[in-house]
Design a protein around this motif. Structure first.
Motif, PDB file in Angstrom:
ATOM      1  N   GLY A   1      37.387  40.205  44.484  1.00 40.65           N
ATOM      2  CA  GLY A   1      36.924  38.896  44.094  1.00 40.65           C
ATOM      3  C   GLY A   1      37.852  38.320  43.044  1.00 40.65           C
TER       4      GLY A   1
ATOM      5  N   TRP B   1      28.360  35.303  39.873  1.00 41.37           N
ATOM      6  CA  TRP B   1      29.181  36.256  40.622  1.00 41.37           C
ATOM      7  C   TRP B   1      29.457  37.475  39.745  1.00 41.37           C
ATOM      8  CZ3 TRP B   1      33.843  37.415  38.306  1.00 41.37           C
ATOM      9  CH2 TRP B   1      34.322  36.496  37.367  1.00 41.37           C
TER      10      TRP B   1
ATOM     11  N   LEU C   1      35.406  38.577  55.693  1.00 35.44           N
ATOM     12  CA  LEU C   1      34.404  38.132  54.730  1.00 35.44           C
ATOM     13  C   LEU C   1      33.038  38.100  55.402  1.00 35.44           C
ATOM     14  CD1 LEU C   1      32.673  35.624  53.318  1.00 35.44           C
ATOM     15  CD2 LEU C   1      33.987  37.139  51.837  1.00 35.44           C
TER      16      LEU C   1
ATOM     17  N   VAL D   1      38.614  34.609  46.525  1.00 33.21           N
ATOM     18  CA  VAL D   1      38.926  35.961  46.991  1.00 33.21           C
ATOM     19  C   VAL D   1      40.434  36.192  46.948  1.00 33.21           C
ATOM     20  CG1 VAL D   1      38.938  37.443  49.063  1.00 33.21           C
ATOM     21  CG2 VAL D   1      36.862  36.222  48.406  1.00 33.21           C
TER      22      VAL D   1
ATOM     23  N   VAL E   1      33.904  41.257  50.890  1.00 35.93           N
ATOM     24  CA  VAL E   1      35.189  41.195  51.571  1.00 35.93           C
ATOM     25  C   VAL E   1      35.655  42.624  51.850  1.00 35.93           C
ATOM     26  CG1 VAL E   1      36.497  41.032  49.395  1.00 35.93           C
ATOM     27  CG2 VAL E   1      37.539  40.279  51.533  1.00 35.93           C
TER      28      VAL E   1
ATOM     29  N   ALA F   1      32.823  39.816  46.760  1.00 35.71           N
ATOM     30  CA  ALA F   1      33.498  38.526  46.775  1.00 35.71           C
ATOM     31  C   ALA F   1      32.850  37.516  45.852  1.00 35.71           C
ATOM     32  CB  ALA F   1      33.525  37.975  48.206  1.00 35.71           C
TER      33      ALA F   1
ATOM     34  N   VAL G   1      30.617  32.853  47.681  1.00 34.27           N
ATOM     35  CA  VAL G   1      31.705  31.952  48.073  1.00 34.27           C
ATOM     36  C   VAL G   1      31.213  30.601  48.574  1.00 34.27           C
ATOM     37  CG1 VAL G   1      33.186  33.911  48.653  1.00 34.27           C
ATOM     38  CG2 VAL G   1      31.902  32.759  50.468  1.00 34.27           C
TER      39      VAL G   1
ATOM     40  N   LEU H   1      34.170  30.556  52.805  1.00 28.90           N
ATOM     41  CA  LEU H   1      35.551  30.766  52.396  1.00 28.90           C
ATOM     42  C   LEU H   1      36.500  30.006  53.317  1.00 28.90           C
ATOM     43  CD1 LEU H   1      36.650  32.586  50.074  1.00 28.90           C
ATOM     44  CD2 LEU H   1      37.290  34.217  51.845  1.00 28.90           C
TER      45      LEU H   1
END
Length: 560
Positions: A379, A140, A346, A391, A331, A319, A322, A416
């Motif tokens: 994030g 990420w 999202l 998030v 997001v 984000a 996820v 999410l």
């Protein structure tokens, strides 16, 4: 958040028509420009991303008859300090032993029938390794290492001076003076250059982090986003690309954020917010990364609840991944949704990315009174260490002196979870104002769990504070581990903005940057992470190079 950047005429993208929502088709990876000339192209984890495993699976794209790769992992970009090598058949592989925490560089050479080929190898990419391996192996975010030396850098906006300053990290941390100064285009009146600066990730796949500066005042108020590509000496002082509005009725570049790699093609992507004039009906425009520096139009348009005054896209965030499927998610805040209660949405990545897929809606849990939810989104990294990105969504109940609320939503195998797992409340902090991002993620104590930094710039009579909330196996702890006031008397609006600073000194602890946007011209404080969390005494106080009216510290770009 708002920002600006400098115009480079040879790659100016002329505004053109953009079809409405119903005319959009799902999109896939753009054609590969073959920048490396190799029989391999690196794909994942994206350069400058953070991985969730200490033995991360590395991915590449085979070409030219290659059937595998020889991979070298090193502590430095020149590979004078090797860590490991391995050979792999096919398009992926992983090291056999845990990598050390911190930044790791890697490149690959093609193999055919068990023999490493003499063709040109790939560019060198980098990723950050955490202190522990999560059950899910993904990645990420992006660290703003714009000169690719393994130390995180910091970009600071000063809209009053029409400038952005870039400070390079190093073994001693950030130096007191900017290494690179970017100056925006001249306008009659205030342009907004420096209102926002964005860590964009590696948009062109060369291994270096890139910087985006959205400028709402550019092009006579229609807005533009200026892209600066990273390199061994940092960015050039003129932009490499310019993104412009796809529609003349859009206030373009009201916000921007690095999106990660939403379509899995090996290039970081960028999302830009804008709205229809007069009714604040927002859009989020997705620009896919590619080897060339030319983006003629957005690749996709994201929309929210389709209502006037929804303010959709006024806040944006990458984000992370996820749901652990290897695609980055986005997001988007919509503080005007449902009247003034607000929401966030999202959008999940995929190949091809489908802009029409219904997003998950994030609203306040029952019993939590909030307005303007979605005024700030970001994030959170991975606060519970399960490998799924999480998030943050911030709101306020809209009254002076009232509580501010930050909600934490956890990622999981199905996406999410739309019920907030943790609620952070800051009593009596004052009505939240959206002039700088006040939430950020960083693992400041290097325990392998993401931590969250929340600024409260209106606390204590607009003096401000910032608080650090620690992650844990159970998720983010709701009580702050530390709440700090400005270290210098007379500072104001301390905690607006805040940013995870990455690792500016190379000790494998994440650091924090905090702005204090007072009338003296602004100060940015950098707090170093440690085993006890963020240090209470800042080792570096960056002050305005252009004096008291520059608005220095109005925006920060480090990690996302």
């Amino acid at each position: 958040m708002k920002g600006t950047l400098f115009l480079l005429a040879p790659v100016l993208l002329v505004a053109g028509g953009c079809g409405g929502r119903t005319s959009l088709e799902p999109i896939g990876p753009p054609p590969d420009a073959g920048a490396s000339g190799s029989a391999l192209r690196l794909v994942a984890p994206l350069s400058t991303a953070t991985v969730t495993s200490r033995r991360p699976t590395l991915h590449w794209q085979l070409a030219g008859g290659a059937d595998g790769a020889h991979v070298e992992l090193c502590r430095d970009r020149a590979c004078a300090m090797p860590l490991a090598t391995f050979d792999a058949d096919g398009a992926s592989g992983a090291p056999a032993a845990d990598l050390p925490p911190g930044v790791v560089f890697w490149h690959a050479s093609p193999r055919l029938a068990g023999t490493t080929m003499s063709a040109v190898g790939t560019p060198t990419w980098q990723f950050t390794v955490g202190a522990r391996s999560a059950p899910v192996d993904t990645s990420w975010g992006s660290t703003l290492d714009i000169n690719g030396d393994g130390f995180a850098d910091l970009a600071v906006g000063a809209p009053g001076a029409n400038r952005v300053y870039i400070y390079f990290g190093g073994p001693a941390g950030l130096g007191p003076d900017p290494a690179v100064t970017l100056t925006g285009p001249a306008f009659v009146g205030r342009s907004g250059f420096g209102d926002a600066v964005v860590s964009a990730g590696d948009l062109n796949g060369d291994g270096f982090a890139d910087l985006a500066v959205p400028d709402l005042g550019a092009r006579n108020g229609s807005g533009a986003v200026f892209i600066y590509f990273g390199g061994a000496s940092g960015p050039a002082t003129v932009p490499d690309a310019t993104l412009v509005s796809p529609d003349s009725v859009i206030y373009f570049a009201e916000s921007a954020a690095g999106a990660g790699d939403v379509d899995g093609d090996g290039y970081a992507d960028l999302v830009v917010g804008g709205s229809v004039s007069s009714i604040y009906h927002g859009r989020a425009f997705l620009f896919l990364g590619r080897a060339s520096a030319f983006w003629p139009t957005p690749d996709a348009v994201l929309v929210g609840p389709d209502a006037a005054n929804d303010h959709f896209g006024l806040s944006l965030g990458g984000a992370g991944d996820v749901n652990g499927d290897g695609f980055a998610d986005v997001v988007v805040g919509s503080e005007g949704a449902h009247g003034t209660s607000g929401a966030a949405y999202l959008f999940q990545g995929g190949s091809p990315f489908d802009p029409l897929a219904p997003p998950a809606e994030l609203v306040a849990p029952s019993g939590i009174s909030t307005e303007l939810l979605g005024a700030d989104v970001a994030g959170a990294g991975d606060v519970n260490g399960d490998g799924y990105a999480d998030v943050l969504v911030r709101g306020s109940d809209g009254a002076p002196g009232a509580d501010n609320v930050v909600l934490v939503y956890l990622g999981g195998p199905t996406g999410l979870v739309t019920t907030a797992a943790t609620t952070l409340e800051q009593a009596g902090g004052g009505h939240y104002e959206r002039s700088g991002s006040t939430t950020a993620a960083a693992d400041v104590n290097r325990d392998g769990y993401g931590d969250v930094v929340v600024g409260d710039p209106l606390r204590n009579g607009m003096t401000g504070v910032y608080s650090v909330y620690l992650g844990s196996p159970a998720g983010l702890l709701s009580a702050p581990a530390a709440t700090l006031a400005p270290p210098t008397a007379g500072e104001g609006r301390f905690g607006e903005p805040v940013a995870g600073a990455g690792d500016v000194d190379g000790d494998a602890y994440a650091d924090i940057a905090i702005g204090a946007t007072d009338t003296k011209g602004g100060t940015v404080y950098v707090y170093l992470g440690s085993g006890a969390g963020a240090a209470a005494v800042p080792p570096v106080a960056l002050t305005a190079p252009d004096g008291p009216s520059s608005g220095f510290g109005a925006s920060l770009a480090t990690t996302y």
